[in-house]
Write a protein that holds these residues in place. Structure first.
Motif: not given
Length: 188
Positions: A101-117
């Motif tokens: 799991a990756i918990v992100c400090a904002n939604d833009l960071i989370a979108l980057g995590a989705l791109d990496a996945a």
């Protein structure tokens, strides 16, 4: 008691069986808080508020060690961008492929995590859960849709106006903690 931004998301992820959480935190949040507070420098409150803002990094470290002794090695601090979230997620997932799991400090960071996945071929949420924070409009436009923590913006705005008016009138105010809501969608 003040809660760390990741508490709500991590508690829900742990209930789903997640064991190795990574945290992508905003390293600039303390500085941004200090700059905003300088505008409201009234009757010595600036020093108190700055000291409180500086503790955000320490709060992340305290949270990580309490939640999971190995979590400090799975934390990264950067900016609020999708690009940084992508790079940081790739780095963390290469260093520790068992992160689930990756918990992100904002939604833009989370979108980057989705791109990496996606780049690494990790199915979300079956192999890797991802959560954001803020519930911006793109959280429902991306695929899969983003699980995120929603802040009560109307209540934040009205509370802030009331607090500023009280401070200007010389009425002391204590810090206020408003509730957040976990919006569960397809990434966790």
């Amino acid at each position: 008691a003040r809660r760390f931004f990741a508490d709500v998301a991590v508690a829900a992820l742990r209930d789903e069986g997640v064991t190795r959480v990574s945290l992508l935190n905003d390293g600039r949040s303390a500085l941004q808080a200090q700059l905003r507070i300088r505008v409201l420098d009234v009757d010595g409150r600036q020093l108190h508020q700055q000291q409180q803002a500086v503790t955000l990094a320490a709060q992340a470290a305290t949270w990580a060690t309490a939640a999971d002794p190995g979590a400090l090695g799975r934390m990264a601090t950067g900016d609020l961008s999708r690009e940084w979230g992508y790079r940081a997620s790739l780095d963390l997932l290469h260093e520790d492929p068992a992160i689930d799991a990756i918990v992100c400090a904002n939604d833009l960071i989370a979108l980057g995590a989705l791109d990496a996945a996606h780049r690494l071929g990790l199915p979300v949420p079956d192999r890797l859960a991802v959560t954001g924070f803020d519930d911006i409009s793109v959280a429902t436009a991306c695929r899969p849709t983003l699980t995120t923590v929603r802040q009560p913006w109307a209540q934040i705005s009205s509370t802030m106006v009331d607090m500023v008016l009280d401070v200007v009138a010389g009425i002391p105010r204590e810090p206020v903690v408003l509730p957040t809501t976990l919006v569960v969608r397809a990434t966790a």
